[in-house]
Scaffold this motif. Structure first.
Motif, PDB file in Angstrom:
ATOM      1  N   PHE A 361       0.818  -1.287  -0.008  1.00  0.00           N
ATOM      2  CA  PHE A 361       0.083   0.027  -0.217  1.00  0.00           C
ATOM      3  C   PHE A 361       1.012   1.243   0.172  1.00  0.00           C
ATOM      4  N   GLU A 362       0.634   2.083  -1.078  1.00  0.00           N
ATOM      5  CA  GLU A 362       1.669   2.954  -1.040  1.00  0.00           C
ATOM      6  C   GLU A 362       0.754   4.325  -1.377  1.00  0.00           C
ATOM      7  N   ASN A 363       1.411   5.599  -0.607  1.00  0.00           N
ATOM      8  CA  ASN A 363       1.057   6.931  -0.651  1.00  0.00           C
ATOM      9  C   ASN A 363       2.156   7.550  -1.502  1.00  0.00           C
ATOM     10  N   THR A 364       2.031   7.983  -2.748  1.00  0.00           N
ATOM     11  CA  THR A 364       3.094   8.604  -3.454  1.00  0.00           C
ATOM     12  C   THR A 364       3.836   9.873  -2.974  1.00  0.00           C
ATOM     13  N   GLY A 365       2.893  10.380  -2.262  1.00  0.00           N
ATOM     14  CA  GLY A 365       3.220  11.848  -1.818  1.00  0.00           C
ATOM     15  C   GLY A 365       2.635  12.930  -2.893  1.00  0.00           C
ATOM     16  N   MET A 366       2.342  12.667  -4.148  1.00  0.00           N
ATOM     17  CA  MET A 366       1.706  13.404  -4.926  1.00  0.00           C
ATOM     18  C   MET A 366       0.288  13.732  -5.053  1.00  0.00           C
ATOM     19  N   GLU A 367      -0.012  15.185  -4.566  1.00  0.00           N
ATOM     20  CA  GLU A 367      -1.459  15.562  -4.541  1.00  0.00           C
ATOM     21  C   GLU A 367      -1.979  16.318  -5.739  1.00  0.00           C
ATOM     22  N   PHE A 368      -3.143  16.179  -6.154  1.00  0.00           N
ATOM     23  CA  PHE A 368      -3.749  17.239  -7.252  1.00  0.00           C
ATOM     24  C   PHE A 368      -4.715  17.967  -6.550  1.00  0.00           C
ATOM     25  N   ILE A 369      -4.543  19.313  -6.960  1.00  0.00           N
ATOM     26  CA  ILE A 369      -5.345  20.343  -6.627  1.00  0.00           C
ATOM     27  C   ILE A 369      -6.473  20.540  -7.618  1.00  0.00           C
ATOM     28  N   ASP A 370      -7.728  20.077  -7.493  1.00  0.00           N
ATOM     29  CA  ASP A 370      -8.917  20.612  -8.426  1.00  0.00           C
ATOM     30  C   ASP A 370      -9.065  22.139  -8.267  1.00  0.00           C
ATOM     31  N   GLN A 371      -8.871  22.876  -9.417  1.00  0.00           N
ATOM     32  CA  GLN A 371      -8.901  24.191  -9.690  1.00  0.00           C
ATOM     33  C   GLN A 371     -10.360  24.672  -9.312  1.00  0.00           C
ATOM     34  N   ASN A 372     -11.128  23.785  -9.495  1.00  0.00           N
ATOM     35  CA  ASN A 372     -12.761  24.240  -9.505  1.00  0.00           C
ATOM     36  C   ASN A 372     -13.242  24.492  -8.104  1.00  0.00           C
ATOM     37  N   THR A 373     -12.952  23.241  -7.276  1.00  0.00           N
ATOM     38  CA  THR A 373     -13.265  22.850  -6.112  1.00  0.00           C
ATOM     39  C   THR A 373     -12.478  23.158  -4.853  1.00  0.00           C
ATOM     40  N   ASN A 374     -11.111  23.411  -5.555  1.00  0.00           N
ATOM     41  CA  ASN A 374     -10.148  23.184  -4.476  1.00  0.00           C
ATOM     42  C   ASN A 374      -9.771  22.062  -3.594  1.00  0.00           C
ATOM     43  N   SER A 375     -10.533  21.323  -3.827  1.00  0.00           N
ATOM     44  CA  SER A 375     -10.410  19.664  -3.428  1.00  0.00           C
ATOM     45  C   SER A 375      -9.017  19.200  -3.571  1.00  0.00           C
ATOM     46  N   ILE A 376      -8.499  18.511  -2.789  1.00  0.00           N
ATOM     47  CA  ILE A 376      -7.141  17.685  -2.944  1.00  0.00           C
ATOM     48  C   ILE A 376      -7.271  16.194  -3.250  1.00  0.00           C
ATOM     49  N   GLU A 377      -6.727  15.656  -3.949  1.00  0.00           N
ATOM     50  CA  GLU A 377      -6.721  14.154  -4.468  1.00  0.00           C
ATOM     51  C   GLU A 377      -5.322  13.726  -4.378  1.00  0.00           C
ATOM     52  N   PRO A 378      -4.858  13.023  -3.326  1.00  0.00           N
ATOM     53  CA  PRO A 378      -3.900  12.126  -3.189  1.00  0.00           C
ATOM     54  C   PRO A 378      -3.648  11.045  -4.119  1.00  0.00           C
ATOM     55  N   ILE A 379      -2.620  10.653  -4.768  1.00  0.00           N
ATOM     56  CA  ILE A 379      -2.246   9.726  -5.698  1.00  0.00           C
ATOM     57  C   ILE A 379      -1.663   8.637  -4.688  1.00  0.00           C
ATOM     58  N   LYS A 380      -2.499   7.547  -4.872  1.00  0.00           N
ATOM     59  CA  LYS A 380      -2.056   6.306  -4.017  1.00  0.00           C
ATOM     60  C   LYS A 380      -2.160   5.004  -5.098  1.00  0.00           C
ATOM     61  N   GLU A 381      -1.174   4.132  -4.653  1.00  0.00           N
ATOM     62  CA  GLU A 381      -0.850   3.005  -5.243  1.00  0.00           C
ATOM     63  C   GLU A 381      -1.081   1.596  -4.568  1.00  0.00           C
ATOM     64  N   PHE A 382      -1.638   0.558  -5.160  1.00  0.00           N
ATOM     65  CA  PHE A 382      -2.060  -0.603  -4.537  1.00  0.00           C
ATOM     66  C   PHE A 382      -1.656  -1.838  -5.321  1.00  0.00           C
ATOM     67  N   GLY A 383      -0.618  -2.880  -4.839  1.00  0.00           N
ATOM     68  CA  GLY A 383      -0.316  -3.873  -5.572  1.00  0.00           C
ATOM     69  C   GLY A 383      -0.313  -5.225  -4.819  1.00  0.00           C
ATOM     70  N   MET A 384      -0.661  -6.223  -5.580  1.00  0.00           N
ATOM     71  CA  MET A 384      -0.963  -7.488  -5.093  1.00  0.00           C
ATOM     72  C   MET A 384       0.021  -8.382  -5.887  1.00  0.00           C
ATOM     73  N   SER A 385       1.081  -9.372  -5.254  1.00  0.00           N
ATOM     74  CA  SER A 385       2.180  -9.727  -6.124  1.00  0.00           C
ATOM     75  C   SER A 385       2.107 -11.327  -5.992  1.00  0.00           C
ATOM     76  N   PHE A 386       2.487 -12.143  -6.955  1.00  0.00           N
ATOM     77  CA  PHE A 386       2.660 -13.481  -6.574  1.00  0.00           C
ATOM     78  C   PHE A 386       4.130 -13.942  -7.503  1.00  0.00           C
ATOM     79  N   GLY A 387       4.694 -15.013  -7.080  1.00  0.00           N
ATOM     80  CA  GLY A 387       5.812 -15.323  -8.065  1.00  0.00           C
ATOM     81  C   GLY A 387       6.294 -16.718  -7.531  1.00  0.00           C
TER      82      GLY A 387
END
Length: 440
Positions: A361-387
């Motif tokens: 479970f990864e929080n990339t630290g990058m956040e986008f600001i919606d210029q219309n609503t000023n809301s903030i959307e963090p960019i997160k990443e999830f991965g499930m792996s097998f090998g």
């Protein structure tokens, strides 16, 4: 060993022959690209954990691994020389409110050699660290203006590491890493007249050549809790460092054939970046720290977790500034492990196979600001792996296959969600170069 080295170089050529785009993520537009290095295929197949260290697999996440126990993973013979190479094929489904698309890329991930020297051990190699590869379009229908963005390149690392075994089960290490590479991007502004592009457009092209040095320090401690249970702990720290960016920018006219859409480059002028204070800039590579803990039965099973924190809030890039993105500190939680039914089995090959699985479970630290609503959307990443780790002749070499399924981003606030599948392949080859023969 010569035959094994031949196999390695054939594999390396094969990986590079695909064009080495590295990524097709729209989020590689920001910063210095998408992070490519997340460990070996063995690490990534266990959710990315680097807490497990043995004497026959390379562990690129912790330089203390170069000086693991003098006894190898399967028996009481001395540690082998280790040679590893890996690569990845990625397929991505891109989804947004306005539509969807598909993309794919193939990349070479690492090549490394690790050698034991008594209580010391050292390793060196090469790996891509970040990758840039995107093609984006932005359309303003009210003004009949369309912008097309394209980027490629990335940052690579050449490293030399040294480890030392302070006491039984306790090792320290350090990697010296030289970072180098370049990032190229361009923006073309199309102006339309009643839906038809006018003949002459403009294009801005940028190029940054990056270089810098940084260090990665590591600790590893392993001890037996009982006769059958082993505890493993690791700690790594990468101090903050600088990248020197030497920059170029040019403006050119583009002539578009209205019938075919073909583009022709016209006059081009170089921008005086020195007067703007942008000819040479410094970029910050943020500090990073990780702590891992795991428990298992030697040569049978292992389960571990790892927490990684990175000060990405300190990142800035004066040449490419954007108003809708901000950086916060990043973090990753990884959980994973492996299972070997019977590593000594002579009757069943499948019982000697290493089965791996994990999640992250990864929080990339990058956040986008919606210029219309000023809301903030963090960019997160999830991965499930097998090998799986497929043993090769001799017991200290293997072919490793990995599969990772996950997603990055969101469709909220006009953003893009990436649903990805990563197929990974590596060769982990071992041999003993410096042993005296017991028999003639």
């Amino acid at each position: 060993m010569i035959k094994k080295l031949v196999l390695v170089f054939i594999a390396l050529i094969a990986f590079q022959s695909y064009g080495q785009e590295g990524t097709s993520s729209p989020y590689s537009f920001y910063g210095i690209g998408s992070l490519k290095f997340k460990g070996t295929v063995e690490n990534r197949s266990m959710g990315g954990i680097g807490v497990y260290i043995d004497s026959i697999h390379v562990n690129l996440r912790n330089p203390a691994s170069y000086a693991t126990s003098n006894l190898n993973y399967y028996n009481n013979e001395s540690r082998p020389v280790k040679f590893a190479i890996g690569g990845t094929y990625s397929s991505v489904d891109l989804k947004a409110d306005s539509g969807s698309d598909k993309a794919s890329s193939t990349s070479f991930d690492y090549i490394v050699l690790s050698m034991p020297m008594g209580k010391f051990g050292f390793g060196f190699g090469l790996m891509p660290y970040t990758s840039v590869g995107y093609k984006l379009e932005s359309l303003n229908e009210d003004d009949d203006i369309e912008n097309r963005f394209k980027g490629e390149g990335g940052l690579n690392k050449a490293f030399l590491g040294l480890g030392y075994q302070i006491a039984k089960g306790f090792s320290i290490g350090v990697d010296a890493q030289y970072n180098f590479g370049n990032i190229q991007n361009s923006t073309i502004e199309y102006i339309y007249d009643n839906g038809v592009p006018i003949q002459n457009q403009s294009r801005e092209s940028n190029r940054s050549d990056l270089s810098g040095l940084n260090f990665n320090f590591g600790l590893s401690y392993t001890t037996l809790l009982t006769e059958k249970l082993e505890l493993a702990t690791t700690f790594t720290f990468t101090p903050e460092s600088d990248l020197v960016s030497k920059n170029e920018r040019s403006i050119a006219t583009i002539t578009v054939n209205s019938n075919t859409g073909q583009e022709f480059v016209g006059n081009s002028i170089d921008v005086d970046l020195e007067s703007l204070g942008l000819l040479e800039t410094d970029l910050v590579l943020p500090s990073k720290m990780s702590f891992g803990l795991g428990i298992g039965k030697p040569r049978n099973w292992f389960l571990g977790g790892e927490y990684t924190a990175q000060k990405t809030s300190n990142f800035s890039n004066d040449l490419y500034s954007t108003n809708n993105v901000q950086y916060k500190d990043a973090s990753t939680i990884s959980l994973g492990g492996f299972y070997i039914p019977d590593y000594r089995s002579l009757n069943s090959y499948l019982k000697r196979v290493v089965y791996r699985a994990g999640v992250r479970f990864e929080n990339t630290g990058m956040e986008f600001i919606d210029q219309n609503t000023n809301s903030i959307e963090p960019i997160k990443e999830f991965g499930m792996s097998f090998g799986v780790g497929l043993p090769l002749r001799g017991g200290i070499s293997s072919a490793n296959l990995g599969l990772e399924i996950g997603k990055r981003g969101t469709t909220s606030s006009n953003l893009i969600q990436e649903n990805f599948i990563n197929l990974q392949l590596s060769l982990s080859l071992g041999d003993r170069w410096f042993e005296k023969r017991k028999y003639n």
